[in-house]
Structures are given as C-alpha cells and as structure tokens.
Design an enzyme around this catalytic site. Sequence first.
Site, PDB file in Angstrom:
ATOM      1  CE  LYS A  45      -8.383   0.749 -38.295  1.00  0.00           C
ATOM      2  NZ  LYS A  45      -9.509   0.227 -39.059  1.00  0.00           N
ATOM      3  CE  LYS A  47      -8.662   6.567 -41.020  1.00  0.00           C
ATOM      4  NZ  LYS A  47      -7.608   6.249 -41.820  1.00  0.00           N
TER       5      LYS A  47
HETATM    6  N1  C2G Z   1     -11.598  -8.348 -44.335  1.00  0.00           N
HETATM    7  C1  C2G Z   1     -11.451  -9.287 -45.354  1.00  0.00           C
HETATM    8  N2  C2G Z   1     -11.162  -8.872 -46.626  1.00  0.00           N
HETATM    9  C2  C2G Z   1     -11.012  -7.552 -46.914  1.00  0.00           C
HETATM   10  C3  C2G Z   1     -11.174  -6.599 -45.896  1.00  0.00           C
HETATM   11  C4  C2G Z   1     -11.464  -7.015 -44.584  1.00  0.00           C
HETATM   12  O1  C2G Z   1     -11.568 -10.511 -45.135  1.00  0.00           O
HETATM   13  N3  C2G Z   1     -10.700  -7.208 -48.174  1.00  0.00           N
HETATM   14  C5  C2G Z   1     -11.883  -8.812 -42.962  1.00  0.00           C
HETATM   15  C6  C2G Z   1     -10.803  -8.453 -41.945  1.00  0.00           C
HETATM   16  O2  C2G Z   1      -9.718  -9.347 -42.044  1.00  0.00           O
HETATM   17  C7  C2G Z   1     -11.565  -8.571 -40.645  1.00  0.00           C
HETATM   18  C8  C2G Z   1     -12.995  -8.166 -41.050  1.00  0.00           C
HETATM   19  O3  C2G Z   1     -13.048  -8.212 -42.473  1.00  0.00           O
HETATM   20  O4  C2G Z   1     -11.568  -9.915 -40.175  1.00  0.00           O
HETATM   21  C9  C2G Z   1     -13.324  -6.764 -40.574  1.00  0.00           C
HETATM   22  O5  C2G Z   1     -12.357  -5.883 -41.098  1.00  0.00           O
HETATM   23  P1  C2G Z   1     -12.210  -4.411 -40.506  1.00  0.00           P
HETATM   24  O6  C2G Z   1     -13.516  -3.755 -40.490  1.00  0.00           O
HETATM   25  O7  C2G Z   1     -11.062  -3.756 -41.192  1.00  0.00           O
HETATM   26  O8  C2G Z   1     -11.876  -4.734 -39.012  1.00  0.00           O
HETATM   27  P2  C2G Z   1     -10.687  -4.170 -38.147  1.00  0.00           P
HETATM   28  O9  C2G Z   1     -10.702  -2.671 -38.149  1.00  0.00           O
HETATM   29  O10 C2G Z   1      -9.466  -4.914 -38.548  1.00  0.00           O
HETATM   30  O11 C2G Z   1     -11.176  -4.558 -36.693  1.00  0.00           O
HETATM   31  O12 C2G Z   1     -10.777  -6.741 -32.663  1.00  0.00           O
HETATM   32  C10 C2G Z   1     -10.380  -6.699 -33.969  1.00  0.00           C
HETATM   33  C11 C2G Z   1     -10.870  -5.507 -34.656  1.00  0.00           C
HETATM   34  O13 C2G Z   1     -12.120  -5.131 -34.206  1.00  0.00           O
HETATM   35  C12 C2G Z   1     -10.883  -5.762 -36.132  1.00  0.00           C
END
Ligand code: C2G
Length: 129
Positions: A45, A47
């Site tokens: 990302k 960041k």
């Molecule tokens: N999630 C969810 N509902 C939301 C936000 C997030 O179910 N409103 C879930 C995402 O789908 C994911 C988990 O929470 O399964 C973690 O989300 P993130 O922290 O955004 O993870 P991400 O940056 O997508 O990293 O190897 C894969 C990555 O490490 C995932």
Amino acid sequence: MRRVITFGTYDLFHIGHLRILERSKQNGDYLIVGISTDALNYSKKQKNPIYSQEDRMDIIKALKVVDEVFFEESLELKGEYIKKYKADVLVMGDDWEGRFDMFKDLCEVVYLPRTPSVSTTEIIEIIKK
Ligand code: C2G
C-alpha cells in the site's frame, strides 16, 4: 483437531476484524493468525499501518478466539505458512475471493463475507474530517 489459518493487517482493530476471527475459529478448533508485517504492508500500500506490527500482534494474541500468531513476511510465502502450521483450512474475507484458490491442493480454502460498513481506511477518513 482441525487447524484454521487466516491472515491480515488488523490495523486500528475494529468489529469487522473481530467478527472474521470469530467466524474463522468456527471453521475448526485451533486458530492461527498471520499478522502482516509493516514491511509487507508498505510493499502493498506504500504506507505504514498506524499501529506497529508488535502492537497489532499483541492485540490479536490477547483475543480469546486466537490460539497462535506469527508475522506474515510475504504474500508469496502463504503456501509455506500453510504447511509449517499444518493448517487444514485457510479462511479469508471475500475481498480476497478467488485469490488463494491455488492453495486448494494444500488445504480447504474458505472466503467469508466481510462485515459491512466498517474498514480501517474509512475510520482514518472519518477521523481526518
Ligand atoms: N475484514 C472483514 N470485514 C471488514 C474488514 C475486514 O471481514 N469490514 C477482514 C478482511 O476480509 C480480512 C481480515 O478482516 O480477512 C483482515 O483485514 P485487513 O487487516 O484489511 O487485512 P489485509 O490488509 O487485507 O491483509 O495475506 C493477506 C493479507 O495479509 C490480508
């Protein structure tokens, strides 16, 4: 014992994160969580997360539903992590739908619907305003 693995950044930990971890655990008996490192996040990302990887890990580790945590250093290592932690099932939110189907020969792959109307990005935007 059925071992479940899931991955995420979990920055500014919120209810969507909690719900997916709870629902991941319902797919088995033992929940292992790979926490994306700051470096992995930066590479995806351009960041850094608000919370450091150590703090994000401490928060996830303290949850009742979580049995084991480790740092996810690279997206490319997912297959290695699945083997190392002897996962029977990989669970991810459906924003990743289809993206991890190549691991279906190593374990079951399940995508769960995301919790609507909450995201780290949105929280940051609301606070900024
Ligand atoms: N999630 C969810 N509902 C939301 C936000 C997030 O179910 N409103 C879930 C995402 O789908 C994911 C988990 O929470 O399964 C973690 O989300 P993130 O922290 O955004 O993870 P991400 O940056 O997508 O990293 O190897 C894969 C990555 O490490 C995932």
